[in-house]
Design a protein around this motif. Sequence first.
Motif, PDB file in Angstrom:
ATOM      1  N   UNK A 117       0.832  -1.210   0.000  1.00  0.00           N
ATOM      2  CA  UNK A 117       0.000   0.000   0.000  1.00  0.00           C
ATOM      3  C   UNK A 117       0.869   1.264   0.000  1.00  0.00           C
ATOM      4  N   UNK A 118       1.945   1.205   0.761  1.00  0.00           N
ATOM      5  CA  UNK A 118       2.887   2.328   0.779  1.00  0.00           C
ATOM      6  C   UNK A 118       3.512   2.505  -0.616  1.00  0.00           C
ATOM      7  N   UNK A 119       3.859   1.383  -1.252  1.00  0.00           N
ATOM      8  CA  UNK A 119       4.393   1.435  -2.622  1.00  0.00           C
ATOM      9  C   UNK A 119       3.411   2.111  -3.573  1.00  0.00           C
ATOM     10  N   UNK A 120       2.138   1.817  -3.405  1.00  0.00           N
ATOM     11  CA  UNK A 120       1.120   2.435  -4.263  1.00  0.00           C
ATOM     12  C   UNK A 120       0.995   3.929  -3.993  1.00  0.00           C
ATOM     13  N   UNK A 121       1.029   4.303  -2.703  1.00  0.00           N
ATOM     14  CA  UNK A 121       0.936   5.738  -2.379  1.00  0.00           C
ATOM     15  C   UNK A 121       2.090   6.495  -3.037  1.00  0.00           C
ATOM     16  N   UNK A 122       3.296   5.942  -2.925  1.00  0.00           N
ATOM     17  CA  UNK A 122       4.457   6.607  -3.538  1.00  0.00           C
ATOM     18  C   UNK A 122       4.322   6.632  -5.054  1.00  0.00           C
ATOM     19  N   UNK A 147       3.990   8.980 -21.870  1.00  0.00           N
ATOM     20  CA  UNK A 147       3.863   9.244 -20.426  1.00  0.00           C
ATOM     21  C   UNK A 147       2.395   9.147 -20.003  1.00  0.00           C
ATOM     22  N   UNK A 148       1.510   9.668 -20.834  1.00  0.00           N
ATOM     23  CA  UNK A 148       0.075   9.580 -20.533  1.00  0.00           C
ATOM     24  C   UNK A 148      -0.379   8.121 -20.516  1.00  0.00           C
ATOM     25  N   UNK A 149       0.163   7.337 -21.435  1.00  0.00           N
ATOM     26  CA  UNK A 149      -0.136   5.900 -21.472  1.00  0.00           C
ATOM     27  C   UNK A 149       0.335   5.225 -20.178  1.00  0.00           C
ATOM     28  N   UNK A 150       1.552   5.529 -19.754  1.00  0.00           N
ATOM     29  CA  UNK A 150       2.116   4.893 -18.550  1.00  0.00           C
ATOM     30  C   UNK A 150       1.319   5.291 -17.307  1.00  0.00           C
ATOM     31  N   UNK A 151       0.972   6.564 -17.192  1.00  0.00           N
ATOM     32  CA  UNK A 151       0.257   7.006 -15.982  1.00  0.00           C
ATOM     33  C   UNK A 151      -1.142   6.382 -15.935  1.00  0.00           C
ATOM     34  N   UNK A 152      -1.811   6.292 -17.077  1.00  0.00           N
ATOM     35  CA  UNK A 152      -3.147   5.673 -17.097  1.00  0.00           C
ATOM     36  C   UNK A 152      -3.042   4.198 -16.728  1.00  0.00           C
ATOM     37  N   UNK A 153      -2.005   3.547 -17.280  1.00  0.00           N
ATOM     38  CA  UNK A 153      -1.793   2.123 -17.011  1.00  0.00           C
ATOM     39  C   UNK A 153      -1.536   1.911 -15.519  1.00  0.00           C
ATOM     40  N   UNK A 154      -0.669   2.724 -14.933  1.00  0.00           N
ATOM     41  CA  UNK A 154      -0.325   2.551 -13.518  1.00  0.00           C
ATOM     42  C   UNK A 154      -1.521   2.841 -12.619  1.00  0.00           C
ATOM     43  N   UNK A 155      -2.243   3.907 -12.922  1.00  0.00           N
ATOM     44  CA  UNK A 155      -3.433   4.218 -12.109  1.00  0.00           C
ATOM     45  C   UNK A 155      -4.435   3.065 -12.147  1.00  0.00           C
ATOM     46  N   UNK A 156      -4.679   2.535 -13.343  1.00  0.00           N
ATOM     47  CA  UNK A 156      -5.631   1.433 -13.496  1.00  0.00           C
ATOM     48  C   UNK A 156      -5.165   0.183 -12.773  1.00  0.00           C
TER      49      UNK A 156
END
Length: 154
Positions: A7-12, A109-118
């Motif tokens: 969970x901490x990893x996700x917050x960071x 970058x937009x692709x990576x951020x969307x992927x990580x958020x999802x």
Amino acid sequence: MALEALKEGHRKALGVVGEMERAAALVKQRGDTGTAAAILRGLLDFLENDQRVHFLQEEEGLFLYLGVIIGEGPLQAMIGEHESYWKAIANLKGMLRAPGDGAALAQLVTHITAMLRGHIEKEESAYFPMAESRLSPQRLKEVDEEMATIAGRR
Ligand SMILES: [Fe+2]
């Protein structure tokens, strides 16, 4: 609390995702590819090294325990997303060496951020609650110990 390391990893990671989104916005709104690339280069250490430990904690820690209960299928989907992530990060590193006008960089970058958020959203909303409700307190403790060992050996 169980699974706190993940969970901490996700917050960071979500903090870094926010910085990546700001970098992409700099390119899209101001055409400031130089500043964006500098910001992104500064995030590469997290995106590669911290994220590698996090994925290992999942793949060699939590997922092994969860797989016994829910089967390999759903976990393969998550591991597949980890692999997609590494391909995207390899592309990002390549692009940061020669960002050009930044259009492709901002898109990636937009692709990576969307992927990580999802990806994070799926783990937080489905996989972690499943682990917390279906693994015994003893098993959850073992998962946490295993993940601490993985973090310690990197
Ligand atoms: Fe994760």
